[in-house]
Design a protein around this motif. Sequence first.
Motif, PDB file in Angstrom:
ATOM      1  N   ILE A 170       2.510  39.410 -37.667  1.00 45.38           N
ATOM      2  CA  ILE A 170       1.198  39.696 -38.431  1.00 45.38           C
ATOM      3  C   ILE A 170       0.790  41.025 -37.911  1.00 45.38           C
ATOM      4  O   ILE A 170      -0.326  41.607 -38.300  1.00 45.38           O
ATOM      5  N   THR A 171       1.747  41.805 -37.176  1.00 43.51           N
ATOM      6  CA  THR A 171       1.133  43.031 -36.383  1.00 43.51           C
ATOM      7  C   THR A 171       1.054  44.254 -37.285  1.00 43.51           C
ATOM      8  O   THR A 171       0.741  45.191 -36.929  1.00 43.51           O
ATOM      9  N   THR A 172       1.655  44.210 -38.447  1.00 41.07           N
ATOM     10  CA  THR A 172       1.727  45.315 -39.370  1.00 41.07           C
ATOM     11  C   THR A 172       0.516  45.416 -40.162  1.00 41.07           C
ATOM     12  O   THR A 172      -0.088  46.445 -40.804  1.00 41.07           O
ATOM     13  N   ASN A 173      -0.262  44.378 -40.327  1.00 46.48           N
ATOM     14  CA  ASN A 173      -1.310  43.988 -41.398  1.00 46.48           C
ATOM     15  C   ASN A 173      -2.684  44.320 -40.644  1.00 46.48           C
ATOM     16  O   ASN A 173      -2.927  43.455 -39.661  1.00 46.48           O
ATOM     17  N   ARG A 174      -3.521  45.550 -40.615  1.00 47.70           N
ATOM     18  CA  ARG A 174      -4.429  45.691 -39.931  1.00 47.70           C
ATOM     19  C   ARG A 174      -5.690  44.594 -39.930  1.00 47.70           C
ATOM     20  O   ARG A 174      -6.194  44.196 -38.867  1.00 47.70           O
ATOM     21  N   ARG A 175      -5.857  43.811 -41.019  1.00 50.73           N
ATOM     22  CA  ARG A 175      -7.040  43.055 -41.253  1.00 50.73           C
ATOM     23  C   ARG A 175      -6.384  42.012 -40.368  1.00 50.73           C
ATOM     24  O   ARG A 175      -7.409  41.200 -39.828  1.00 50.73           O
ATOM     25  N   LYS A 176      -5.298  41.366 -40.690  1.00 54.43           N
ATOM     26  CA  LYS A 176      -4.757  40.152 -40.107  1.00 54.43           C
ATOM     27  C   LYS A 176      -4.710  40.189 -38.618  1.00 54.43           C
ATOM     28  O   LYS A 176      -4.785  39.319 -37.656  1.00 54.43           O
ATOM     29  N   LEU A 177      -4.415  41.606 -38.220  1.00 55.56           N
ATOM     30  CA  LEU A 177      -4.159  41.715 -36.628  1.00 55.56           C
ATOM     31  C   LEU A 177      -5.525  41.355 -35.955  1.00 55.56           C
ATOM     32  O   LEU A 177      -5.649  41.022 -34.852  1.00 55.56           O
ATOM     33  N   ILE A 178      -6.851  42.062 -36.742  1.00 52.45           N
ATOM     34  CA  ILE A 178      -8.088  41.692 -35.912  1.00 52.45           C
ATOM     35  C   ILE A 178      -8.286  40.291 -35.921  1.00 52.45           C
ATOM     36  O   ILE A 178      -9.032  39.969 -35.006  1.00 52.45           O
TER      37      ILE A 178
END
Length: 255
Positions: free
Chosen positions: A105-113
């Motif tokens: 999930i680390t490439t998607n900014r929203r998901k990361l937060i």
Amino acid sequence: MTRADKYHIFERKIDSWRERRKDADDRKSCDSVFDKQNLLRIYKLFSDGVIDQFEFPISTGKEGVVFSVTTPDKSRVAVKIYRTSTSSFRDMAKYVQGDPRFKGITTNRRKLILAWAAKEYRNLQRLQDVGVRVPKPIAHHQNIVVMEYIGTDEGPAPEMREVSIEDPDSLSREILDFTKLAYQKAELVHGDLSEYNILMLGQKPVIIDVGQTVLLGHPMAEEFLVRDVMNLARFFKRRGIAIDVEKELKEIRGR
Ligand SMILES: Nc1ncnc2c1ncn2[C@@H]1O[C@H](COP(=O)(O)OP(=O)(O)O)[C@@H](O)[C@H]1O
Ligand SMILES: [Mg+2]
């Protein structure tokens, strides 16, 4: 009452609370987290009966804002809202990468937060389970973590850097013991342990800010552990306590 009515009441509460905040800086940094999306998320916690009324911001940081908030039964909780527009996305990714709990999930900014808040919540749970004194986790929703309020009616507990310490020797022992418990029993390394992330409830330490806390399997775990213990050594040196970093690291690792 319809859902729309309920939301309307909620919006009025937030608005009146905002108007009461006189300090301009305070207001600015609060307003920046009260965007439409966050309001809806806060509303979810409100309608679930987890929270009632915002009191005041305890801290407005780069990555998030922490508020003192009352509950329907008139107790108090701390609500941490991560900014979704944070500039430290790259830094954050490094902590989530290598954690099998958050694979892919680390490439998607929203998901990361969102993962960040979930991670903080789960780390709090894990640490509490093994007996490390942390704020009790209460709820999390998207980028919001609700936890035990650490403080008294007079105000939130100060950070360790702000208080005068009566017995630095036993305080340093207590914190090192927490570090060992976390490592051996919860298999976690704090990763940002310092006088900023330890609150003092009277003379008792409470460990906070565990969003970046990593599992032992994380590629940086050992590096973070060394840094944590060195931070403590540096802080307590100024209070006349010599922490033998090598010895403590062995003790924490149990080998
Ligand atoms: N559960 C809590 N109870 C009382 N105060 C808190 C609590 N959690 C955080 N704070 C306050 O908010 C500050 C920022 O919280 P922290 O979790 O360290 O986030 P960050 O450093 O990422 O902004 C803390 O230094 C502390 O003063
Ligand atoms: Mg902090």
